[in-house]
Scaffold this motif. Structure first.
Motif, PDB file in Angstrom:
ATOM      1  N   ASP A  35     -27.328  15.695 102.912  1.00 14.90           N
ATOM      2  CA  ASP A  35     -28.955  15.695 102.825  1.00 14.90           C
ATOM      3  C   ASP A  35     -29.525  15.330 104.191  1.00 14.90           C
ATOM      4  O   ASP A  35     -28.858  14.986 105.051  1.00 14.90           O
ATOM      5  CB  ASP A  35     -29.323  14.617 101.815  1.00 14.90           C
ATOM      6  CG  ASP A  35     -28.930  14.683 100.549  1.00 14.90           C
ATOM      7  OD1 ASP A  35     -28.156  15.725 100.139  1.00 14.90           O
ATOM      8  OD2 ASP A  35     -28.906  13.634  99.587  1.00 14.90           O
ATOM      9  N   ASP A  45     -25.836  17.890  92.947  1.00 15.15           N
ATOM     10  CA  ASP A  45     -25.956  19.093  93.887  1.00 15.15           C
ATOM     11  C   ASP A  45     -25.021  19.903  93.492  1.00 15.15           C
ATOM     12  O   ASP A  45     -25.197  21.237  93.608  1.00 15.15           O
ATOM     13  CB  ASP A  45     -25.547  18.629  95.333  1.00 15.15           C
ATOM     14  CG  ASP A  45     -26.668  17.423  95.974  1.00 15.15           C
ATOM     15  OD1 ASP A  45     -27.890  17.939  95.609  1.00 15.15           O
ATOM     16  OD2 ASP A  45     -26.560  16.568  96.668  1.00 15.15           O
ATOM     17  N   GLY A  69     -27.511  11.074 104.737  1.00 18.01           N
ATOM     18  CA  GLY A  69     -26.910  12.131 104.878  1.00 18.01           C
ATOM     19  C   GLY A  69     -26.405  12.495 106.424  1.00 18.01           C
ATOM     20  O   GLY A  69     -25.141  12.962 106.450  1.00 18.01           O
ATOM     21  N   ASP A  73     -32.355  18.256  99.994  1.00 17.45           N
ATOM     22  CA  ASP A  73     -30.783  18.227  99.417  1.00 17.45           C
ATOM     23  C   ASP A  73     -30.399  19.551  99.050  1.00 17.45           C
ATOM     24  O   ASP A  73     -31.420  20.292  98.961  1.00 17.45           O
ATOM     25  CB  ASP A  73     -30.611  16.926  98.513  1.00 17.45           C
ATOM     26  CG  ASP A  73     -31.393  17.306  97.156  1.00 17.45           C
ATOM     27  OD1 ASP A  73     -31.610  18.292  97.006  1.00 17.45           O
ATOM     28  OD2 ASP A  73     -31.471  16.040  96.609  1.00 17.45           O
TER      29      ASP A  73
END
Length: 193
Positions: free
Chosen positions: A66, A26, A71, A102
């Motif tokens: 996420d 990410d 998440g 995400d």
């Protein structure tokens, strides 16, 4: 460790904000799109040590996790870890992404402007905390309010003394209907016993 901190440090200082995501991929994806103030907690959940380290470079952290169950659990753990770090002047926000998204997929779908807008409109920690902790409780009942007090108070006690802590405790008292009652002893009654 915080993945990407060495490269993100200048951007974090310049923007006054750090974006914390779940994984190093990410961070890489966000950097490709020009979001240079992102880091990832490596290994386990975001820790108090990592949060204190980031607060050395800025006054605002945004947890951007996420949109799946993992998440959501990571966001709650990070929020709990952050409570002892919240001195006055520091702010934490929570940006929970839509289910199945995400940061990597979302920035590709929404563009950089959409992603930055989502970060800017992230939920403040106080709202997130009380919504999450009371979500499963029936606050219309005395039992539900008592359970809220039992679950929230020990966590709020971890916040350092200051205005923010006062505000959080005041909000808890309002939600539970708790009033501080000052019962003074009647000395004349005590003497007659």
């Amino acid at each position: 460790l915080l993945y990407g901190l060495d490269l993100a440090r200048q951007a974090i200082r310049a923007e006054g904000q750090a974006v914390i995501v779940e994984g190093y991929m990410d961070v890489i994806a966000l950097a490709q799109f020009g979001v240079d103030n992102a880091v990832a907690a490596l290994g386990t959940a975001t820790s108090k040590t990592q949060i204190d380290l980031l607060f050395r470079f800025c006054s605002e952290l945004v947890f951007c996790f996420d949109g799946d169950q993992a998440g959501r659990q990571a966001a709650w753990k990070a929020a709990e870890a952050a409570l002892p770090c919240l001195r006055d002047g520091r702010q934490i926000k929570i940006a929970l992404l839509p289910q199945g998204q995400d940061p990597d997929s979302l920035i590709r779908q929404e563009t950089v402007e959409g992603f930055r807008e989502r970060i800017a409109s992230a939920q403040v920690l106080s709202d997130y905390f009380f919504e999450t902790i009371s979500d499963h409780l029936q606050l219309a009942t005395a039992e539900g309010r008592a359970k809220l007090m039992a679950e929230a108070k020990p966590r709020l006690d971890k916040i350092p003394v200051g205005f923010f802590k006062d505000q959080m405790l005041q909000r808890l008292n309002e939600m539970t209907g708790r009033r501080v009652v000052d019962v003074r002893e009647n000395k004349s009654t005590l003497k007659s016993r």
